[in-house]
Design an enzyme around this catalytic site. Structure first.
Site, PDB file in Angstrom:
ATOM      1  N   ARG A  46      -2.731  12.666   9.346  1.00 18.12           N
ATOM      2  CA  ARG A  46      -3.213  13.553   8.269  1.00 18.12           C
ATOM      3  C   ARG A  46      -3.369  14.977   8.789  1.00 18.12           C
ATOM      4  O   ARG A  46      -3.024  15.941   8.110  1.00 18.12           O
ATOM      5  CB  ARG A  46      -4.548  13.020   7.702  1.00 18.12           C
ATOM      6  CG  ARG A  46      -4.389  11.666   7.009  1.00 18.12           C
ATOM      7  CD  ARG A  46      -5.613  11.272   6.209  1.00 18.12           C
ATOM      8  NE  ARG A  46      -6.769  10.891   7.000  1.00 18.12           N
ATOM      9  CZ  ARG A  46      -7.067   9.662   7.393  1.00 18.12           C
ATOM     10  NH1 ARG A  46      -6.265   8.638   7.077  1.00 18.12           N
ATOM     11  NH2 ARG A  46      -8.171   9.404   8.094  1.00 18.12           N
ATOM     12  N   LYS A 136     -14.402  23.079  -5.103  1.00 17.55           N
ATOM     13  CA  LYS A 136     -13.761  22.452  -6.258  1.00 17.55           C
ATOM     14  C   LYS A 136     -14.466  21.153  -6.619  1.00 17.55           C
ATOM     15  O   LYS A 136     -14.895  20.418  -5.740  1.00 17.55           O
ATOM     16  CB  LYS A 136     -12.292  22.144  -5.941  1.00 17.55           C
ATOM     17  CG  LYS A 136     -11.553  21.514  -7.117  1.00 17.55           C
ATOM     18  CD  LYS A 136     -10.234  20.891  -6.713  1.00 17.55           C
ATOM     19  CE  LYS A 136     -10.363  19.381  -6.664  1.00 17.55           C
ATOM     20  NZ  LYS A 136      -9.059  18.712  -6.543  1.00 17.55           N
ATOM     21  N   GLU A 177     -13.014  22.046 -12.638  1.00 18.59           N
ATOM     22  CA  GLU A 177     -11.781  21.327 -12.988  1.00 18.59           C
ATOM     23  C   GLU A 177     -12.051  20.155 -13.915  1.00 18.59           C
ATOM     24  O   GLU A 177     -12.373  19.066 -13.470  1.00 18.59           O
ATOM     25  CB  GLU A 177     -11.082  20.817 -11.712  1.00 18.59           C
ATOM     26  CG  GLU A 177      -9.800  20.041 -12.024  1.00 18.59           C
ATOM     27  CD  GLU A 177      -9.045  19.529 -10.794  1.00 18.59           C
ATOM     28  OE1 GLU A 177      -9.553  19.666  -9.672  1.00 18.59           O
ATOM     29  OE2 GLU A 177      -7.948  18.986 -10.982  1.00 18.59           O
ATOM     30  N   LYS A 219      -9.948  25.336 -13.673  1.00 20.55           N
ATOM     31  CA  LYS A 219      -8.727  24.612 -13.288  1.00 20.55           C
ATOM     32  C   LYS A 219      -8.468  23.513 -14.312  1.00 20.55           C
ATOM     33  O   LYS A 219      -8.967  22.400 -14.172  1.00 20.55           O
ATOM     34  CB  LYS A 219      -8.898  24.023 -11.884  1.00 20.55           C
ATOM     35  CG  LYS A 219      -7.725  23.154 -11.422  1.00 20.55           C
ATOM     36  CD  LYS A 219      -7.737  22.942  -9.923  1.00 20.55           C
ATOM     37  CE  LYS A 219      -6.656  21.945  -9.518  1.00 20.55           C
ATOM     38  NZ  LYS A 219      -6.442  21.902  -8.063  1.00 20.55           N
TER      39      LYS A 219
END
Ligand code: 13P
Length: 340
Positions: A46, A136, A177, A219
């Protein structure tokens, strides 16, 4: 951070010709993406994958910010530079996903509520210390028979507002979002209706919670036909429905709207953003915060092999370049040939 500083960061994230790379897949999500290209998922693969994306030469011309995941913000590039510092050195603003995922909502079959408010203030303080300037939180709204319910929309809007208020208290710009999923056979009209209801609830909650809109980015999903709807709306129809819906619901004080790609193909996501910017003048910047639509081509090319890094970076740069052009409404299909 003052109001002015929040506003400055929010504006920098939607600077002309630039948008955001969402690279904040949870371990579960990135593992699924890796499985499709036969790459084992462990902390080192990752890290190597994110290293490939973040060190792409020149990509800072089109990428204003990167959203990181908790594991990634603690990792470093091949040369030992912590990822947030590496990004900052390139002039890219580091951000962090802070929700802990969308869970089944008790009593509401088929609907989700996003968790992560407990201990959030302390986590924001830690992330800010690591260099994060924005955050976020993703809420998920599902369209289906009898859903979404107002209870689900309201609960998610309330959580988004509490998250946004905490972010601003700690000097981070919140990206809010609320994603209306494209899964299902619903029409574009139904998507528009649900997206509008969701955005009304979200901005009402942000207002109640005293969130500074000038220091916030939205978003949202684009207004699209459901994935399995037999009648698929064309590019111009999507652009018209999306901008109409946003004009009815999003205050002009919001500096920018950064769309998610949500399962559209990379080319579709670029075409839709381009059409909106070509066809309309809007009070907010219309930009991107794409995950899959920026990463699918480079991930398929990378396949976990260091020898493929130059090709993968070329493909990532290419998608960022195309979306940078779409910010001005200047994207053309010929630009897709440039990598061939
Ligand atoms: P997609 O662009 O792949 O939808 O991802 C954006 C994102 O950050 C979802 O939370």
């Amino acid at each position: 951070m003052t109001h002015q500083e929040l506003e400055t960061v929010a504006r920098a994230l939607v600077a002309e010709g630039k948008g955001i790379l969402a690279a904040d897949e949870s371990t579960r999500t990135i593992t699924k993406r890796f499985e499709r290209v036969n790459v084992p998922s462990n902390p080192e693969t990752r890290r190597a994958y994110r290293n490939m994306l973040f060190t792409t030469p020149g990509v800072e011309a089109y990428i204003s910010g990167v959203i990181l995941f908790d594991e990634t913000i603690r990792q470093s590039a091949d040369d030992g530079t912590p990822f947030p510092q590496l990004l900052a050195q390139k002039g890219i603003i580091p951000g962090i996903k802070v929700d802990t995922g969308a869970k089944d909502m008790a009593g509401f079959p088929g609907e989700k509520i996003t968790e992560g408010l407990d201990g959030l203030r302390e986590r924001l303080i830690e992330y800010r210390g690591m260099g994060a300037k924005f955050a976020k939180w993703r809420a998920v709204i599902t369209i289906g028979p009898g859903i979404p319910t107002m209870a689900c929309i309201t609960a998610n809007a309330h959580a988004l507002a509490r998250y946004a208020a905490l972010c601003q208290e700690q000097g981070l710009v919140p990206i809010v979002e609320p994603e209306v999923l494209m899964d299902g056979d619903h029409t574009i009209e139904r998507c528009e209706e649900v997206t509008a209801a969701t955005l009304w609830a979200v901005f009402s909650a942000l207002h109640e919670h005293r969130v500074l809109l000038e220091g916030t980015l939205l978003k949202p999903n684009m207004v699209l036909s459901g994935k399995d709807c037999p009648q698929q709306a064309g590019v111009e129809e999507v652009a018209e429905a999306t901008v109409r819906c946003l004009r009815r619901t999003v205050p002009a004080a919001v500096p920018g709207i950064v769309f998610l790609s949500g399962g559209q193909s990379p080319e579709q996501a670029t075409q839709h953003l381009n059409a909106m910017n070509a066809m309309f003048d809007t009070p907010w910047e219309l930009s991107f915060s794409y995950g899959r639509a920026l990463q699918d081509p480079p991930l398929k090319a990378w396949k976990g092999d260091a020898a493929n890094v130059p090709l993968a970076q070329k493909l990532f740069y290419h998608r960022a370049w195309c979306n940078g052009a779409a910010r001005y409404g200047n994207y053309t299909p010929e630009m897709e040939m440039a990598v061939a």
